[in-house]
Design a protein around this motif. Sequence first.
Motif, PDB file in Angstrom:
ATOM      1  N   VAL A   1       0.842  -1.195   0.000  1.00 31.33           N
ATOM      2  CA  VAL A   1       0.000   0.000   0.000  1.00 31.33           C
ATOM      3  C   VAL A   1       0.882   1.251   0.000  1.00 31.33           C
ATOM      4  O   VAL A   1       0.624   2.213  -0.746  1.00 31.33           O
ATOM      5  CB  VAL A   1      -0.940   0.002   1.222  1.00 31.33           C
ATOM      6  CG1 VAL A   1      -1.663   1.353   1.343  1.00 31.33           C
ATOM      7  CG2 VAL A   1      -1.949  -1.130   1.110  1.00 31.33           C
ATOM      8  N   PHE A   2       1.922   1.243   0.829  1.00 39.34           N
ATOM      9  CA  PHE A   2       2.838   2.382   0.858  1.00 39.34           C
ATOM     10  C   PHE A   2       3.477   2.600  -0.511  1.00 39.34           C
ATOM     11  O   PHE A   2       3.532   3.735  -1.006  1.00 39.34           O
ATOM     12  CB  PHE A   2       3.928   2.150   1.906  1.00 39.34           C
ATOM     13  CG  PHE A   2       5.109   3.065   1.753  1.00 39.34           C
ATOM     14  CD1 PHE A   2       5.039   4.392   2.152  1.00 39.34           C
ATOM     15  CD2 PHE A   2       6.294   2.600   1.194  1.00 39.34           C
ATOM     16  CE1 PHE A   2       6.126   5.245   2.004  1.00 39.34           C
ATOM     17  CE2 PHE A   2       7.386   3.441   1.035  1.00 39.34           C
ATOM     18  CZ  PHE A   2       7.292   4.771   1.444  1.00 39.34           C
TER      19      PHE A   2
ATOM     20  N   PHE B   1       2.823   5.825  -2.836  1.00 41.76           N
ATOM     21  CA  PHE B   1       4.004   6.650  -3.094  1.00 41.76           C
ATOM     22  C   PHE B   1       4.180   6.879  -4.595  1.00 41.76           C
ATOM     23  O   PHE B   1       4.500   7.992  -5.026  1.00 41.76           O
ATOM     24  CB  PHE B   1       5.242   5.990  -2.498  1.00 41.76           C
ATOM     25  CG  PHE B   1       6.497   6.805  -2.665  1.00 41.76           C
ATOM     26  CD1 PHE B   1       6.720   7.917  -1.872  1.00 41.76           C
ATOM     27  CD2 PHE B   1       7.428   6.470  -3.622  1.00 41.76           C
ATOM     28  CE1 PHE B   1       7.876   8.684  -2.026  1.00 41.76           C
ATOM     29  CE2 PHE B   1       8.572   7.218  -3.788  1.00 41.76           C
ATOM     30  CZ  PHE B   1       8.796   8.333  -2.985  1.00 41.76           C
ATOM     31  N   VAL B   2       3.954   5.841  -5.394  1.00 42.29           N
ATOM     32  CA  VAL B   2       4.070   5.990  -6.847  1.00 42.29           C
ATOM     33  C   VAL B   2       3.023   6.975  -7.359  1.00 42.29           C
ATOM     34  O   VAL B   2       3.313   7.829  -8.216  1.00 42.29           O
ATOM     35  CB  VAL B   2       3.929   4.625  -7.537  1.00 42.29           C
ATOM     36  CG1 VAL B   2       3.801   4.797  -9.047  1.00 42.29           C
ATOM     37  CG2 VAL B   2       5.138   3.746  -7.225  1.00 42.29           C
ATOM     38  N   VAL B   3       1.801   6.889  -6.833  1.00 45.25           N
ATOM     39  CA  VAL B   3       0.748   7.811  -7.247  1.00 45.25           C
ATOM     40  C   VAL B   3       1.133   9.252  -6.916  1.00 45.25           C
ATOM     41  O   VAL B   3       0.995  10.168  -7.750  1.00 45.25           O
ATOM     42  CB  VAL B   3      -0.586   7.439  -6.574  1.00 45.25           C
ATOM     43  CG1 VAL B   3      -1.636   8.531  -6.806  1.00 45.25           C
ATOM     44  CG2 VAL B   3      -1.090   6.112  -7.099  1.00 45.25           C
ATOM     45  N   GLU B   4       1.634   9.485  -5.686  1.00 46.23           N
ATOM     46  CA  GLU B   4       2.036  10.828  -5.298  1.00 46.23           C
ATOM     47  C   GLU B   4       3.223  11.306  -6.125  1.00 46.23           C
ATOM     48  O   GLU B   4       3.314  12.496  -6.465  1.00 46.23           O
ATOM     49  CB  GLU B   4       2.380  10.862  -3.809  1.00 46.23           C
ATOM     50  CG  GLU B   4       1.182  10.687  -2.895  1.00 46.23           C
ATOM     51  CD  GLU B   4       1.545  10.868  -1.438  1.00 46.23           C
ATOM     52  OE1 GLU B   4       2.741  11.130  -1.154  1.00 46.23           O
ATOM     53  OE2 GLU B   4       0.653  10.755  -0.580  1.00 46.23           O
ATOM     54  N   LEU B   5       4.123  10.387  -6.464  1.00 45.40           N
ATOM     55  CA  LEU B   5       5.287  10.751  -7.265  1.00 45.40           C
ATOM     56  C   LEU B   5       4.865  11.220  -8.653  1.00 45.40           C
ATOM     57  O   LEU B   5       5.334  12.256  -9.146  1.00 45.40           O
ATOM     58  CB  LEU B   5       6.230   9.549  -7.367  1.00 45.40           C
ATOM     59  CG  LEU B   5       7.670   9.787  -7.805  1.00 45.40           C
ATOM     60  CD1 LEU B   5       8.401  10.648  -6.802  1.00 45.40           C
ATOM     61  CD2 LEU B   5       8.396   8.467  -7.989  1.00 45.40           C
TER      62      LEU B   5
ATOM     63  N   LEU C   1      12.077  12.627  -2.054  1.00 37.61           N
ATOM     64  CA  LEU C   1      11.995  12.053  -3.394  1.00 37.61           C
ATOM     65  C   LEU C   1      10.794  12.565  -4.187  1.00 37.61           C
ATOM     66  O   LEU C   1      10.748  12.413  -5.401  1.00 37.61           O
ATOM     67  CB  LEU C   1      11.927  10.520  -3.301  1.00 37.61           C
ATOM     68  CG  LEU C   1      13.225   9.817  -2.895  1.00 37.61           C
ATOM     69  CD1 LEU C   1      12.970   8.329  -2.672  1.00 37.61           C
ATOM     70  CD2 LEU C   1      14.307  10.020  -3.939  1.00 37.61           C
ATOM     71  N   VAL C   2       9.840  13.179  -3.498  1.00 40.09           N
ATOM     72  CA  VAL C   2       8.653  13.707  -4.180  1.00 40.09           C
ATOM     73  C   VAL C   2       8.989  15.089  -4.747  1.00 40.09           C
ATOM     74  O   VAL C   2       9.406  15.979  -3.997  1.00 40.09           O
ATOM     75  CB  VAL C   2       7.459  13.805  -3.207  1.00 40.09           C
ATOM     76  CG1 VAL C   2       6.250  14.415  -3.898  1.00 40.09           C
ATOM     77  CG2 VAL C   2       7.111  12.423  -2.672  1.00 40.09           C
TER      78      VAL C   2
END
Length: 203
Positions: free
Chosen positions: A83-84, A88-92, A136-137
Motif C-alpha cells: 500500500v505504501f 508513493f508511486v501515485v504521489e510521485l 523524493l517527491v
Amino acid sequence: MSGPPETTRSLPGPPPSGRGRLARRRDQAVALGWLVVVWNLLWGEINWANLAGGLLVGGTVLVFFPLPAVSFGGRLRPVALLVFAGRFVVELVSASLHIARIAVQPGYRPRGAIIAVQLRVTTDLNLALTAEAVSLVPGTLILEVDRESGTLYLHVLDTHGPADLEVARERTLALERRIVRAVGSAAELRRVETDASEKGTRP
C-alpha cells in the motif's frame, strides 16, 4: 596513610549472542534494501542493471561508511508495504505532473514556503525513512532534520496560503503513518493511528 586510588578497569563484555548477530544482520539487510530502492528511484527506472548497481553501491556504503547502529524493533507487514509503495508511486506521478505544468505555464512564478513538521515517531529509522521518502517527491525538499524533537523542516513549492501549508503538513504525516504501518512496531502504530483518529484524517 592510604595508597593511591585504584584504577577501575572495564572488563570486556560478553561476545554478542546469536540473537544479537541475527538482529544486526537483519538491520543491515533492511538498510541495504532501502538503499537499493532509493538508488532505483533516483535513476527513475527499475531494471536488472539498476538493481545490481544499487546492491553494489549499498553494500559499499554499508562496508566502508557504516552508519550508526539503528535498531529495528518493528515488524514488516507486506500488505501495508505494498500500500505504501502504491500510494508513493501515485504521489510521485501526481507531483511530477504538477511540477511539469508549472514549468510550461507562461509567466507563472510559483511561491515557496518553509514549514516544520513534527513527526509522531522520533526514532532514527523513522526520521530517515520519512525524510528520504518526502525528499523524493518533486516540489518538496528537506532543509533540516531536528533529531532531538523529531522535526522535519521542508521547503514546499507552489503555495498560495495557510491552507496549502496545512495540506503539505498533513501529507507528510500521512506518509509517516504509511511507513509506520509497513515497518513500525505495535506501539508506534498505535501512536500514529490514535493521532489520526483524534484529528479525523484519512490514511
